[in-house]
Design a protein around this motif. Sequence first.
Motif, PDB file in Angstrom:
ATOM      1  N   SER A   1       9.659  16.827   1.061  1.00 23.32           N
ATOM      2  CA  SER A   1       8.211  15.432   0.590  1.00 23.32           C
ATOM      3  C   SER A   1       7.535  16.792  -0.374  1.00 23.32           C
ATOM      4  N   LEU A   2       7.931  16.134  -1.291  1.00 24.46           N
ATOM      5  CA  LEU A   2       7.685  16.644  -2.457  1.00 24.46           C
ATOM      6  C   LEU A   2       8.395  15.726  -3.568  1.00 24.46           C
ATOM      7  N   GLY A   3       8.101  16.308  -5.098  1.00 22.99           N
ATOM      8  CA  GLY A   3       8.240  15.192  -5.842  1.00 22.99           C
ATOM      9  C   GLY A   3       8.035  15.703  -7.200  1.00 22.99           C
ATOM     10  N   GLY A   4       8.677  14.544  -8.273  1.00 21.04           N
ATOM     11  CA  GLY A   4       8.025  14.899 -10.127  1.00 21.04           C
ATOM     12  C   GLY A   4       8.605  13.486 -10.739  1.00 21.04           C
ATOM     13  N   PRO A   5       7.763  13.754 -11.491  1.00 22.48           N
ATOM     14  CA  PRO A   5       7.867  12.104 -12.728  1.00 22.48           C
ATOM     15  C   PRO A   5       9.327  12.355 -13.238  1.00 22.48           C
ATOM     16  N   ALA A   6      10.314  13.167 -13.133  1.00 21.91           N
ATOM     17  CA  ALA A   6      11.076  13.086 -14.256  1.00 21.91           C
ATOM     18  C   ALA A   6      12.445  13.119 -13.071  1.00 21.91           C
ATOM     19  N   ASP A   7      13.376  12.482 -13.614  1.00 22.34           N
ATOM     20  CA  ASP A   7      14.683  11.940 -13.103  1.00 22.34           C
ATOM     21  C   ASP A   7      15.806  12.942 -13.717  1.00 22.34           C
ATOM     22  N   VAL A   8      16.361  14.154 -12.700  1.00 23.09           N
ATOM     23  CA  VAL A   8      17.186  15.100 -13.036  1.00 23.09           C
ATOM     24  C   VAL A   8      18.435  14.530 -12.776  1.00 23.09           C
TER      25      VAL A   8
ATOM     26  N   ALA B   1       9.894  11.707   0.833  1.00 24.98           N
ATOM     27  CA  ALA B   1       7.964  11.442   0.676  1.00 24.98           C
ATOM     28  C   ALA B   1       8.507  10.236  -0.512  1.00 24.98           C
ATOM     29  N   ALA B   2       7.833   8.578  -0.923  1.00 25.45           N
ATOM     30  CA  ALA B   2       7.838   7.484  -1.641  1.00 25.45           C
ATOM     31  C   ALA B   2       6.736   8.474  -2.954  1.00 25.45           C
ATOM     32  N   GLY B   3       5.297   8.874  -2.588  1.00 25.99           N
ATOM     33  CA  GLY B   3       4.397   9.368  -3.136  1.00 25.99           C
ATOM     34  C   GLY B   3       3.545   9.192  -3.088  1.00 25.99           C
ATOM     35  N   ASN B   4       2.700   9.449  -3.661  1.00 21.79           N
ATOM     36  CA  ASN B   4       0.868   9.216  -3.574  1.00 21.79           C
ATOM     37  C   ASN B   4       0.517   8.591  -5.461  1.00 21.79           C
TER      38      ASN B   4
ATOM     39  N   TYR C   1       6.685   5.466  -9.407  1.00 23.32           N
ATOM     40  CA  TYR C   1       8.038   5.964  -9.598  1.00 23.32           C
ATOM     41  C   TYR C   1       8.166   7.787  -8.835  1.00 23.32           C
ATOM     42  N   ALA C   2       8.083   7.923  -7.513  1.00 26.32           N
ATOM     43  CA  ALA C   2       8.533   9.637  -7.950  1.00 26.32           C
ATOM     44  C   ALA C   2       9.912  10.535  -7.711  1.00 26.32           C
ATOM     45  N   TYR C   3      10.212  11.436  -8.096  1.00 23.79           N
ATOM     46  CA  TYR C   3      11.836  11.648  -7.329  1.00 23.79           C
ATOM     47  C   TYR C   3      11.739  12.877  -6.956  1.00 23.79           C
ATOM     48  N   PRO C   4      12.306  12.990  -5.654  1.00 24.48           N
ATOM     49  CA  PRO C   4      14.088  12.444  -5.442  1.00 24.48           C
ATOM     50  C   PRO C   4      13.706  10.934  -4.889  1.00 24.48           C
ATOM     51  N   GLY C   5      12.291  10.794  -4.066  1.00 27.10           N
ATOM     52  CA  GLY C   5      12.193  10.183  -3.934  1.00 27.10           C
ATOM     53  C   GLY C   5      12.671   8.464  -3.908  1.00 27.10           C
TER      54      GLY C   5
ATOM     55  N   PHE D   1      -2.432   5.027  -1.240  1.00 30.78           N
ATOM     56  CA  PHE D   1      -1.735   5.868  -1.770  1.00 30.78           C
ATOM     57  C   PHE D   1      -0.748   5.617  -2.387  1.00 30.78           C
ATOM     58  N   THR D   2      -0.137   5.007  -1.352  1.00 34.01           N
ATOM     59  CA  THR D   2       1.873   4.888  -1.499  1.00 34.01           C
ATOM     60  C   THR D   2       2.439   4.163  -2.421  1.00 34.01           C
ATOM     61  N   ASN D   3       2.981   5.180  -2.758  1.00 33.12           N
ATOM     62  CA  ASN D   3       3.945   4.163  -4.496  1.00 33.12           C
ATOM     63  C   ASN D   3       4.767   3.149  -3.520  1.00 33.12           C
ATOM     64  N   SER D   4       4.619   2.312  -4.537  1.00 37.74           N
ATOM     65  CA  SER D   4       5.198   0.711  -4.413  1.00 37.74           C
ATOM     66  C   SER D   4       6.297   0.803  -5.625  1.00 37.74           C
ATOM     67  N   ASN D   5       7.501   0.374  -5.142  1.00 38.78           N
ATOM     68  CA  ASN D   5       8.392  -0.170  -6.205  1.00 38.78           C
ATOM     69  C   ASN D   5       9.555  -0.280  -4.741  1.00 38.78           C
ATOM     70  N   ASN D   6      10.890  -0.520  -5.118  1.00 39.19           N
ATOM     71  CA  ASN D   6      11.601  -1.636  -4.557  1.00 39.19           C
ATOM     72  C   ASN D   6      13.379  -0.346  -3.859  1.00 39.19           C
ATOM     73  N   GLU D   7      12.649   1.000  -4.192  1.00 35.41           N
ATOM     74  CA  GLU D   7      13.955   2.376  -2.955  1.00 35.41           C
ATOM     75  C   GLU D   7      13.023   2.480  -2.157  1.00 35.41           C
ATOM     76  N   VAL D   8      11.461   1.935  -1.350  1.00 36.98           N
ATOM     77  CA  VAL D   8      11.201   2.249  -0.386  1.00 36.98           C
ATOM     78  C   VAL D   8      11.923   1.777   0.702  1.00 36.98           C
ATOM     79  N   ASP D   9      11.681   2.190   1.864  1.00 32.58           N
ATOM     80  CA  ASP D   9      12.979   2.209   2.781  1.00 32.58           C
ATOM     81  C   ASP D   9      12.269   1.578   4.321  1.00 32.58           C
ATOM     82  N   VAL D  10      11.528   2.583   3.891  1.00 25.96           N
ATOM     83  CA  VAL D  10      10.439   1.693   5.224  1.00 25.96           C
ATOM     84  C   VAL D  10       9.440   3.241   5.221  1.00 25.96           C
TER      85      VAL D  10
END
Length: 322
Positions: free
Chosen positions: A147-154, A174-177, A188-192, A212-221
């Motif tokens: 349940s962590l994340g950041g904006p950078a794709d590392v 977590a998908a991100g807030n 997008y938040a990574y690694p989500g 607040f929940t992030n929306s994108n095509n990678e959300v699974d559930v």
Amino acid sequence: MKQYVHVIPYKVIAENEGIKEVPRGVELIQAPEIWSETKGKGMKVAVLDTGCDTAHPDLQDRIIGGKNFTDDDGGNPDRFHDYNGHGTHVCGTIAAQENDTGVIGVAPEADLLIVKVLNKAGSGQYEWIINGIHYAIEQKADIISMSLGGPADVPELHDAIKTAVENNILVVCAAGNEGDGDDSTNEYAYPGAYNEVISVGAINLERGSSDFTNSNNEVDVVAPGEKILSTYLNGKYATLSGTSMSAPHVSGALALIKDYSVRQFERSLSEPELYAQLIKRTIPLGNSPKLEGNGLVYLTVPEHLSRIFDESFKTRMLDTVY
């Protein structure tokens, strides 16, 4: 300059003492309905977070070990105590034990491996998280919960996650807030946002999508992420909101699913097969797939899906593409 990952922002609603209840989020995903079949015994969930209150009465018997990768406590690897509260809350949702007091987690007999990759400020270097993932792999975790994340794709972080999945470890994030309530925009938040992880968005306890929940095509559930009651610092309890609270519901659900499925199929299942078993236990809520993916995790299998446990499925390979 060093880059940092942070706890997914969350909101503390209240702190409590003297609690005795099954949290509503645990009930909403139908976990109590399958505890007669499994409570996740023997499943090892690595929680990459701010550590854990290891003396909490609802958690102390579920913790099987851990390691500190942060600068807290002088970097002592054997001190993985939580000074923030976030990690302890996540742990309780996954596996708070059944002890006639406090709360109970989704998988109350699962084992918790405490991997402290975020410090007391809720911040962590990418190196800490990458090392924490490799530690979870070495410890043969069944599930990694982040349940962590950041904006950078590392790339190094992505590679570590790929290695975990290649080792048949389910990685839940977590998908991100950063959501704006508009499913036509992507956050997008990574690694989500990595394709290999199980990205979890948030709903409220009335099954409505969280603003607040992030929306994108990678959300699974999606899973409950608002007003979630769980364990907290100093043996207390707290009600928090955020996709940070949604992800551990799914981590706990996967502990139940994996334990049950392995016994049902009488063999080990691959990570894609286990992912398929999770998706079979979802119900659509009528929102955009970018908000809810496949829908709400719902552990009681509908009548028309009971055939998935037929003998014919015991040897069939389920080829699932995220």
